[in-house]
Scaffold this motif. Structure first.
Motif: not given
Length: 805
Positions: A83-86, A252-255, A257-259
C-alpha cells in the motif's frame, strides 16, 4: 530532465551500464538532499534495497508536497508495504508523471527493475524544473500570460533542491557485481520498454504520418445489406490463453480499485484528523479572546474612560458562538477519536448488556468475530461526520450576524485605541499571555470570519474522497451545499474585513495627518515595499522610500523615529506624497541609461507630465511592481470613466426635470400674470400649483355682496388657467361647467354620468358663487343643463373647470 535512455542505444555494453549507474547515483544524491534519510543512501548499495518497503519513496514525495501522500505505514506487513508503494505510484501520477514511466508494485517490492524508479524520479525532477522556470519567466516578463492559479509571490518548491546530473568531473566507483546486476536488469527493462512504451510514427515504420490522409477512400455501395462477421474460430488452447489474460487483467483492475479505495480511506482519515485539530485550536483561541482580552477591558473600562456599550459591540455575538463551538467540538471528538473503530465504550450499561446478549435465533449461528466485547456497543457512526455538520447549518445565522457587524467592530476598536492610549498598553499586556502567544486582538477577532470558509474547504475535501455508496455521502453532500452557501457570503465579507484591517494597520503606521481619508469602502490594499523614488516635479535626489500600493492610490512614506511612550514594534512613517492613480499613466523606462535601469515612471495622464520615477533592486522586483501598478492604473481609469458617465447622466436628468418644471411654470404665468408674484414650490408644475389653486379656488367660492353679473365680470379677469385633472373630478352636478371650450363624451357604461374633457386652447369664465344646499336640493329634475335658459348657461359656464376632492 532527459529521458533515461538517450545515451544507451545499442547493446548492453559497459558504457550503457555506467550511464545508468551514474544516473542512479544522481537520483540517490537528490533523495539524500531532499528527504535526508538516516542512514543516507549509498550509490554502491543502490536504490532497490532501501526502497522496497515504500517508506523512503513516500517520505521523499511528502518532502516535495506534503498533501500528495495521505498516509505512510511503518508496519512490515506485506499488504501495508504494498500500500505504501501504491501511494507513491499514485502520488507520482498526480504530480504529472506519465503512467508508462511509473514503476509497478512488483518492480519495487521484489526489486525487479530499479531503472523504472530512476526514470520516475527523473521525471519528477524535470517537472519541478519546468514549474520553477515558468514562475521565473512570469515574474521577469511583464507581458507573460499568468493564470489565476499561478502564485507569483511564492516560489514553487522553495527550499527544495532540484535534480541535476553528475558532471563529467565527478567520478563514482562501482563494483563488478553491481555492474553485472545492472546489466541483467537493463536487458529486461529494454524488453519491457520496447513493448509497453508508446512509440512514434517513425518507430512503427511509417515514414510520413500524413500518408494516412492520402490513402484512397473506399465508397460503400448503397442498398447493400451488411452481413455480420463470422465468429472467430479458436482452439481449446487459444481459448485457455484468452481466459488467462482476462483473469489477470480483471485481477489487476480489482487490485487497482482496492488500492484506490484504501487511498481514499486514508485521505478521509487525514482530513478528519485535520478537522479535529483545527477545531481544537479554534475553540482555544475563542476562549483566549473572551477571557484574556474582553474580561480585562470590561473590568477597566471606567479607568480607561471608555464606553461600555462600545466595548461590548466589539465582542458582540461571541458568547453564543463560543457556546455552540464547544458543543460541536465535543461531538467531533466523539466521532473522530473512534474514526475506524468497530466498537466503542457504551455510555449506558443497560444498552451494552442488551447488545452483548445473543438473541434466541442467533445463539447457534453467531461466530466469534461477531461477538461484541463486554461494556462495548457497535459503532453505528463509524467514519461519519456529515450528520454533525448538517445539524450545524441551523446555527450558521450566528456567523452571518457576526460578519455583518465585523467592519463596524473593527472601526470602533480603532477609534477606542485612538481615544484611549491606555487601551493600547492593556492590549499589549493581554497579548503576552500563554494562550495569546503575542498575537494582536485583531487576529483573534477575524477568526470567526475565517472559520466558515475553512469548514467549506475541509468538508469539500472530505466529500472528494468519499465514494457514493458510503453511508456518510448523502449527509455530507447536503452539509457541503449548505455550508458553501453561507461561506460564499462570509468569504466576501472576510475579504472586505481583511482589507479593512490592512488599511487600518497602514493608517496606524503614519504619525502625521494624511491629506486623504485612507479607510474608504472602495479602497483595496495591494502591496507594499521599499523602492528608490525620485520626485520629478521637484529638483530632488533619488532616495529610498517605503511605498504602499492601493487599487486607486499610491502612498510614499519616509521612516521616522517613533514618539516617546510608543511601545509598538511597528515602524513609523511620515507621509511625503499621495498619488491618485485615476489621473496617471504607467510607463516602463528603457535600460539605455544607468539611472533608468530597472525603473518605471508615473506620468500625468491629462498633461503627459512626469510625476514620480520608481526603481527596484533588480528586474524581478521592477517587473512585479510595474505589473501591479499598471493594472491598478487601468482599473482606476476605467472606474473614473464610469463615475464621470454616471455624473453626466445624473446632471442630465436633473436638467431635464428642471426644464420641464420651468416650462410648466412659464406657461402657467403666461396664462395668468398674477401668479408671477407667488412663490414657486416643488419641482413640477402639478405640485407647485396645487396649494395655490386650493387657495384661489376657496376665494372664488366665497359669497360676495355684489350682484352676480358684476361678480362674474370681476372674476373673469382674475381666473386661473384651465388645468386638467390635477385637483380631481367634479363632485356635484351644479359644479359641471358648460362652455364652448368643453367637449362632452357620453359614457358607454349604463348609469354613469357624462365626463367632460377640456380643450387646452380655450379659457373658462370665472365661476359664480356656489348656491346654497337648499336651493340646490329644490331644483326640479326638469331643470337639466341641456334645458336651461341662456342666462343660467352663462352662469354655469363661469364655474371653475376643476373642483377640489
Amino acid at each position: 530532465m532527459a529521458s533515461a535512455y538517450t545515451a544507451t542505444q545499442g547493446g548492453g555494453g559497459t558504457d550503457s551500464v555506467l550511464e545508468v549507474l551514474r544516473r542512479e547515483a544522481a537520483a540517490i544524491r537528490w533523495i539524500n538532499a531532499v528527504s535526508a534519510p538516516s542512514p543516507p543512501l549509498s550509490p554502491e548499495v543502490g536504490l532497490a534495497p532501501r526502497c522496497k518497503d515504500g517508506i523512503l519513496l513516500c517520505k521523499f514525495l511528502q518532502a516535495i508536497d506534503e498533501k500528495i501522500v495521505p498516509l505512510i505505514h511503518d508496519s512490515k506487513a506485506t499488504f501495508l508495504v504494498k500500500e505504501n508503494i501504491a501511494f507513491f505510484i499514485y502520488g507520482a501520477e498526480d504530480f504529472g508523471v506519465p503512467p508508462y514511466k511509473t514503476p509497478s508494485i512488483e518492480d519495487v517490492f521484489l526489486e525487479k527493475d530499479f531503472i523504472t524508479v530512476v526514470e520516475c524520479l527523473e521525471e519528477i525532477g524535470g517537472l519541478m524544473h519546468k514549474k520553477r522556470a515558468h514562475w521565473q519567466h512570469a515574474r521577469t516578463n511583464v507581458d507573460a500570460q499568468v493564470s489565476s492559479e499561478d502564485h507569483l509571490d511564492t516560489e514553487p518548491f522553495s527550499g527544495i533542491p532540484l535534480l541535476y546530473a553528475l558532471s563529467s568531473n565527478e567520478t563514482v566507483e562501482f563494483s563488478a557485481e553491481r555492474m553485472e546486476e545492472c546489466q541483467r536488469v537493463l536487458k529486461k527493462h529494454r524488453f519491457r520498454r520496447d513493448q509497453y512504451r508508446p512509440r512514434s510514427a517513425s518507430q512503427q515504420g511509417v515514414t510520413d504520418p500524413s500518408s494516412f490522409l492520402k490513402a484512397p477512400v473506399v465508397e460503400r455501395k448503397k442498398n447493400v445489406p451488411i452481413t455480420p462477421r463470422e465468429p472467430l474460430k479458436l482452439s481449446a488452447k487459444d481459448l485457455l490463453y484468452v481466459v488467462m489474460i482476462q483473469t489477470r487483467f480483471r485481477a489487476y483492475l480489482q487490485r487497482r480499485q482496492m488500492h484506490l479505495r484504501n487511498r481514499e480511506k486514508a485521505y478521509r482519515a487525514r482530513v478528519a484528523k485535520e478537522l479535529l485539530e483545527t477545531e481544537e485550536t479554534y475553540v482555544s483561541d475563542l476562549a483566549c479572546l473572551l477571557s484574556d482580552f474582553r474580561s480585562p477591558i470590561l473590568e477597566n473600562f471606567r479607568s480607561l474612560k471608555l464606553s461600555e456599550d462600545k466595548v461590548r459591540s466589539v465582542f458582540a455575538h461571541l458568547d453564543t458562538i463560543f457556546a455552540y463551538q464547544k458543543v460541536l467540538y465535543g461531538d467531533l471528538c466523539e466521532r473522530i477519536n473512534h474514526w475506524s473503530d468497530d466498537y466503542i465504550a457504551a455510555k449506558d450499561p443497560v444498552l451494552a448488556a442488551s447488545q452483548t446478549e445473543p438473541g434466541p435465533s442467533s445463539c447457534s449461528t453467531s461466530s466469534p468475530k461477531d461477538e461484541i466485547p463486554p461494556g462495548m456497543v457497535r459503532n453505528t457512526k463509524k467514519e461519519r461526520v456529515g450528520d454533525v455538520f448538517l445539524a450545524m447549518t441551523a446555527y450558521l445565522k450566528l456567523y452571518t450576524q457576526y460578519v455583518q457587524n465585523f467592519n463596524t467592530a473593527s472601526t470602533t476598536l480603532q477609534d477606542l485605541k485612538l481615544q484611549s492610549p491606555g487601551l493600547c498598553k492593556l492590549l499589549v499586556e493581554c497579548g503576552k499571555s500563554k494562550r495569546a502567544k503575542n498575537k494582536d486582538i485583531s487576529s483573534f477577532l477575524i477568526m470567526p470570519v475565517q472559520r466558515i470558509p475553512r469548514y467549506a474547504l475541509l468538508l469539500d475535501n472530505l466529500l472528494k474522497y468519499t465514494p457514493e455508496d458510503h453511508p456518510d455521502y448523502k449527509d455530507l453532500s447536503e452539509a457541503v451545499t449548505k455550508v458553501k452557501d453561507v461561506a460564499n457570503y462570509v468569504n466576501e465579507k472576510a475579504k472586505e474585513a481583511e482589507n479593512i484591517q490592512k488599511v487600518l494597520n497602514v493608517r496606524s503606521q503614519f504619525q502625521n495627518q494624511l491629506d486623504v481619508k485612507l479607510a474608504e469602502a472602495h479602497r483595496r490594499y495591494l502591496m507594499e515595499g521599499d523602492l528608490m523614488v525620485l520626485d520629478e516635479t521637484k529638483r530632488s535626489k533619488e532616495e529610498r522610500r517605503h511605498v504602499w500600493l492601493f487599487n486607486d492610490l499610491i502612498l510614499i512614506g519616509k521612516e521616522v523615529r517613533p514618539k516617546r511612550g510608543d511601545d509598538s514594534k511597528q515602524p513609523k512613517y511620515k507621509c511625503i506624497r499621495t498619488i491618485k492613480l485615476a489621473f496617471t499613466s504607467c510607463h516602463s523606462m528603457p535600460d539605455t541609461h544607468a539611472n533608468f535601469l530597472d525603473a518605471f515612471r508615473l506620468n500625468n495622464a491629462d498633461l503627459a507630465v512626469p510625476l514620480v520615477r520608481f526603481r527596484g533592486e533588480d528586474a524581478i522586483e521592477k517587473t512585479q511592481w510595474h505589473r501591479a501598478v499598471r493594472e491598478a492604473v487601468e482599473v482606476s481609469l476605467q472606474q473614473r470613466r464610469v463615475d464621470e458617465h454616471r455624473k453626466l447622466e445624473r446632471a442630465q436628468r436633473k436638467a431635464r426635470t428642471a426644464k420641464k418644471a420651468l416650462a410648466s411654470r412659464f406657461l402657467t404665468i403666461r396664462q395668468n400674470p398674477d401668479l408671477a408674484t407667488q412663490r414657486f414650490q416643488g419641482k413640477t408644475s402639478d405640485i407647485s400649483n396645487l396649494s395655490l389653486l386650493r387657495k384661489r379656488h376657496q376665494e372664488k367660492r366665497q359669497p360676495s355682496p355684489r350682484s352676480g353679473s358684476s361678480q362674474t365680470s370681476t372674476n373673469s379677469s382674475e381666473s386661473p388657467p384651465c388645468l386638467s385633472a390635477t385637483v380631481g373630478p367634479l363632485r356635484h352636478e351644479s359644479e359641471r361647467p358648460i362652455s364652448t371650450g368643453l367637449v362632452r363624451q357620453r359614457s358607454r357604461s349604463v348609469g354613469l354620468e357624462d365626463k367632460p374633457e377640456y380643450s387646452p386652447n380655450l379659457r373658462q369664465s370665472p365661476p359664480p358663487p356656489r348656491p346654497p344646499r337648499a336651493a340646490a336640493a329644490s331644483t326640479t329634475p326638469e331643470a337639466s343643463p341641456r334645458t336651461q335658459p341662456a342666462t343660467d348657461i352663462a352662469e354655469s359656464a363661469s364655474m371653475p373647470s376643476v373642483a377640489m376632492r
